[in-house]
Design a protein around this motif. Sequence first.
Motif, PDB file in Angstrom:
ATOM      1  N   ARG A 182     -91.774   9.805   4.718  1.00 35.64           N
ATOM      2  CA  ARG A 182     -91.081   8.482   4.687  1.00 35.64           C
ATOM      3  C   ARG A 182     -90.895   7.574   5.980  1.00 35.64           C
ATOM      4  N   HIS A 222     -91.092  15.201   9.786  1.00 36.63           N
ATOM      5  CA  HIS A 222     -90.293  15.911   8.950  1.00 36.63           C
ATOM      6  C   HIS A 222     -90.365  15.382   7.458  1.00 36.63           C
ATOM      7  N   SER A 223     -90.888  14.251   7.384  1.00 34.84           N
ATOM      8  CA  SER A 223     -91.184  13.634   5.973  1.00 34.84           C
ATOM      9  C   SER A 223     -92.276  12.784   5.937  1.00 34.84           C
ATOM     10  N   SER A 225     -88.009   5.185   7.148  1.00 36.62           N
ATOM     11  CA  SER A 225     -86.936   4.491   6.954  1.00 36.62           C
ATOM     12  C   SER A 225     -85.963   4.331   8.204  1.00 36.62           C
ATOM     13  N   ARG A 249     -83.123   2.712  -0.942  1.00 37.33           N
ATOM     14  CA  ARG A 249     -81.709   2.871  -0.744  1.00 37.33           C
ATOM     15  C   ARG A 249     -81.169   2.193   0.549  1.00 37.33           C
ATOM     16  N   TYR A 283     -74.152   4.215  -1.021  1.00 38.80           N
ATOM     17  CA  TYR A 283     -75.533   3.575  -1.004  1.00 38.80           C
ATOM     18  C   TYR A 283     -75.710   2.805  -2.149  1.00 38.80           C
ATOM     19  N   ARG A 305     -77.450   1.173   2.851  1.00 39.92           N
ATOM     20  CA  ARG A 305     -75.765   1.331   3.252  1.00 39.92           C
ATOM     21  C   ARG A 305     -75.566   0.179   4.219  1.00 39.92           C
ATOM     22  N   ILE A 329     -82.085   3.669   4.094  1.00 38.91           N
ATOM     23  CA  ILE A 329     -81.776   5.002   4.048  1.00 38.91           C
ATOM     24  C   ILE A 329     -83.315   5.737   3.456  1.00 38.91           C
ATOM     25  N   THR A 345     -66.800   0.764   0.881  1.00 37.68           N
ATOM     26  CA  THR A 345     -67.344   0.146   2.242  1.00 37.68           C
ATOM     27  C   THR A 345     -68.538   0.229   2.670  1.00 37.68           C
ATOM     28  N   LEU A 346     -68.120   1.299   3.805  1.00 40.92           N
ATOM     29  CA  LEU A 346     -69.755   1.719   4.737  1.00 40.92           C
ATOM     30  C   LEU A 346     -70.274   3.127   4.299  1.00 40.92           C
ATOM     31  N   HIS A 347     -69.393   3.828   3.137  1.00 39.25           N
ATOM     32  CA  HIS A 347     -69.705   5.133   2.885  1.00 39.25           C
ATOM     33  C   HIS A 347     -70.671   5.038   1.706  1.00 39.25           C
ATOM     34  N   ASN A 359     -90.081   9.856  10.548  1.00 40.78           N
ATOM     35  CA  ASN A 359     -89.123  10.807  10.860  1.00 40.78           C
ATOM     36  C   ASN A 359     -89.666  11.922  11.627  1.00 40.78           C
TER      37      ASN A 359
END
Lengths: 172, 122
Positions: A38, A35-36, A40, A91, A72, A93, A116, A68-70, A20
């Motif tokens: 990680r 910024h991290s 992802s 995680r 995780y 999505r 994610i 649905t798409l919302h 990131n």
Amino acid sequence: MTTYPTLPPQSASFDYGKLNVSEVNTLGGPIRFRHSDRVSGNALKLQYQGLTQTQVEQIRSHYFENQTLHGYFQLPTAVWGGLSVVANDARYRYTEPPQEEHTGLHYNLTVSLIVIDGFTVLYILDGGDATVPTETAFTSFALTGYQPFILNGNGADLSSITVTHIFNGQGA
Amino acid sequence: MATFPALKPNARTYTPGAHPSTAIPTMNGNEMGVRHNNAILKYILGLTFNGLTTDQHYQLIGHYNLHARFYPFDIPSSILTGSGLTFPSTYVWIYVGPPATEHTPGLVTTRVELELIPPYTI
């Protein structure tokens, strides 16, 4: 958080995500900020062929249970088929609804996911136990004795020097 | 509202709908999701009919001409035979676009795409 059904796909395609990082252009050239720790954003596409109705309904149910798409969720390691691309507790999505093909008796299915929370880039150096190796005879032009030659340092305090090193030069 | 012709498709495609939601990325790679609605929208059902007779083809075209992408309608159970698909009750179907037909000597193939929408009154 839900867990995706344990259904390994017939084929999968994916990328390795990204750190990131953002980049700002300045007059002196671009400057980048991380910024991290990680990695992802891996895009993962799972392709299934010849699923039974029970299997396709497992994925349908999970898709709706996951809002649905919302929402995780986590992916069983079996879905990756032994590949170690992201952390086991990553995680995921859905990026788009699963695409079904009904061919009569069986179903083909394509599922698109995004990671994610993937790998954490954190390295720990572990030297293990400092075991002294067995002494063996050692000879060289500069040193004679038994290896290993160990330099025992002490606290960096000039008033309490407890180690004295004596270099005993011999005939060259 | 006339129900879709009771023909059995030779192949189907199905894409379930989704909640209207927005994923808002943060700089450290995480996300914040906002769901805007309880409804699930944009279920898409694709139907392929092979080897239609002239009469069957006319049923499909005639139904489209009367409804197009305006008048909603129901579909008969024969369309979903063996699929195990269920949909929110009271929702209705409309056409995504006009049916696409391919004529080869002695064979008529038509593909239709339908979208499931919340009920509305005209």
